[in-house]
Design an enzyme around this catalytic site. Structure first.
Site, PDB file in Angstrom:
ATOM      1  N   GLY A  23       0.836  -1.177   0.000  1.00 37.58           N
ATOM      2  CA  GLY A  23       0.000   0.000   0.000  1.00 37.58           C
ATOM      3  C   GLY A  23       0.878   1.236   0.000  1.00 37.58           C
ATOM      4  O   GLY A  23       2.087   1.168  -0.267  1.00 37.58           O
ATOM      5  N   VAL A  28       3.720  -6.066   2.385  1.00 37.69           N
ATOM      6  CA  VAL A  28       3.570  -7.357   3.054  1.00 37.69           C
ATOM      7  C   VAL A  28       4.251  -8.438   2.218  1.00 37.69           C
ATOM      8  O   VAL A  28       4.030  -8.537   1.000  1.00 37.69           O
ATOM      9  CB  VAL A  28       2.082  -7.712   3.269  1.00 37.69           C
ATOM     10  CG1 VAL A  28       1.961  -9.042   3.997  1.00 37.69           C
ATOM     11  CG2 VAL A  28       1.377  -6.611   4.060  1.00 37.69           C
ATOM     12  N   ASP A 139     -11.235   1.386  13.146  1.00 36.32           N
ATOM     13  CA  ASP A 139     -11.242   1.439  11.676  1.00 36.32           C
ATOM     14  C   ASP A 139     -11.845   0.154  11.118  1.00 36.32           C
ATOM     15  O   ASP A 139     -11.286  -0.480  10.221  1.00 36.32           O
ATOM     16  CB  ASP A 139      -9.821   1.645  11.151  1.00 36.32           C
ATOM     17  CG  ASP A 139      -9.800   2.088   9.684  1.00 36.32           C
ATOM     18  OD1 ASP A 139     -10.853   2.560   9.196  1.00 36.32           O
ATOM     19  OD2 ASP A 139      -8.743   1.956   9.036  1.00 36.32           O
TER      20      ASP A 139
END
Length: 342
Positions: A23, A28, A139
């Site tokens: 991102g 990852v 979130d």
């Protein structure tokens, strides 16, 4: 998933196999622990970040490890390790194979009411576990619910969670400890607007009721196929979340059971005190709904079996030789009549 060559071969004691995804901030990798002999996911900074940017986000990484690391629940992704070694900040976590709930929704997948209730119940149970350990996720959204198998969700990404303070008083506090009092930090919006609670939208403290509201918003989208509030303007969207109530799911789609619709709307009440006071209470209501639905389905099947036994000819006429014989005779008569007319 297409394999991407990793930018590095090792982080800490873990060997890097390949990149799984990245991102704006994080990247990852699929890693392997040579000591225990298992695969896991290694989350670290996006290699494109500058040293200054890494320094800015480092606390968020460590906060995620601190928040999720104290939790052990079948529907929360497990954190195995976290550290800063040779300038590399990383989190070693459970390797999940599946896809995000957000991708399923974006692809137009519509969840049945029973599926939505089952997934919602499991996430509510996970939130209850987190809240009991003084962790508020803050979130909850489809992108942070990872579907490993059908109806097997895993809650991920505790990066902006409110975590328990470390021992040491004020020195143990981090900027994240003050995030509940605002949705902005250094002009950055924390959380995802479409799923924010009214108190988050108004910049007020965000406690456990915030997670309950956000879960209700996620279930709303799963049921009706659209978010409860939509707007191209963030300010307008936050204003609608704070002041306007969405149409109940059963009014949008009459096929949605009213009992489930009421659970979702209670979770999404504008005032925190009118919502479920605990995630456990929401989980119990969802579980009761599922039990009622399953009992009703069993009753219906038993009634059909009993009716078939009492009136086998009415229900099994299609299996009867007489039925098919009649069909053949009718077809033959129709063909004969057609030929005579010609």
């Amino acid at each position: 998933m297409t394999s991407i060559a990793p930018a590095l071969s090792r982080i800490g004691r873990f060997y890097i196999t390949r990149e799984l995804g990245r991102g704006t901030v994080g990247c990852v990798y699929l890693g392997h622990d040579p000591v225990i002999g298992r695969d896991l996911a290694i989350k670290t900074f996006n290699p494109r970040l500058t040293p200054a940017e890494k320094s800015r986000y480092e606390q968020q990484f460590l906060n995620e490890a601190r928040a999720a690391g104290c939790l052990s629940h079948p529907h929360i992704a497990t954190i195995y390790d976290a550290s800063v070694e040779n300038g590399a900040t990383y989190i070693a976590m459970e390797y999940l194979q599946g896809r995000e709930l957000s991708r399923m929704l974006d692809n137009g997948h519509r969840f049945k009411p029973e599926e939505t209730a089952s997934i919602g119940w499991k996430i509510a149970d996970a939130l209850d576990h987190a809240h009991r350990h003084d962790v508020v996720h803050r979130d909850i959204k489809p992108a942070n619910i990872f579907m490993v198998k059908d109806e097997l969700p895993k809650l991920v990404d505790f990066g902006i969670a409110r975590a328990p303070k470390r021992s040491g008083g004020a020195e143990g506090e981090t900027p994240a400890d003050h995030w509940p009092h605002t949705i902005f930090q250094n002009n950055k919006l924390f959380g995802t607007p479409a799923y924010m609670s009214p108190e988050q939208a108004a910049g007020k403290p965000a406690g456990p009721p915030t997670d309950i509201y956000s879960l209700g918003a996620v279930m709303y989208e799963m049921l009706v196929g659209q978010k409860p509030f939509q707007s191209g303007s963030v300010d307008k969207l936050l204003n609608e979340i704070a002041l306007r109530a969405p149409a109940p799911p059963h009014e949008v789609d009459p096929n949605i059971p009213m009992a489930l619709s009421q659970i979702v709307m209670k979770a999404m009440s504008k005032r925190p005190e009118k919502r479920y006071q605990t995630a456990e209470a929401m989980a119990l209501d969802l579980k009761r709904f599922l039990l009622r639905e399953r009992r009703a389905m069993r009753r219906m099947k038993l009634e059909m079996v009993a009716l078939e036994r009492r009136h086998p000819r009415k229900l099994n006429f299609a299996r009867s030789p007489l039925f098919w014989g009649g069909c053949l005779a009718l077809a033959a008569a129709t063909m004969l009549t057609f030929r005579m007319l010609r």
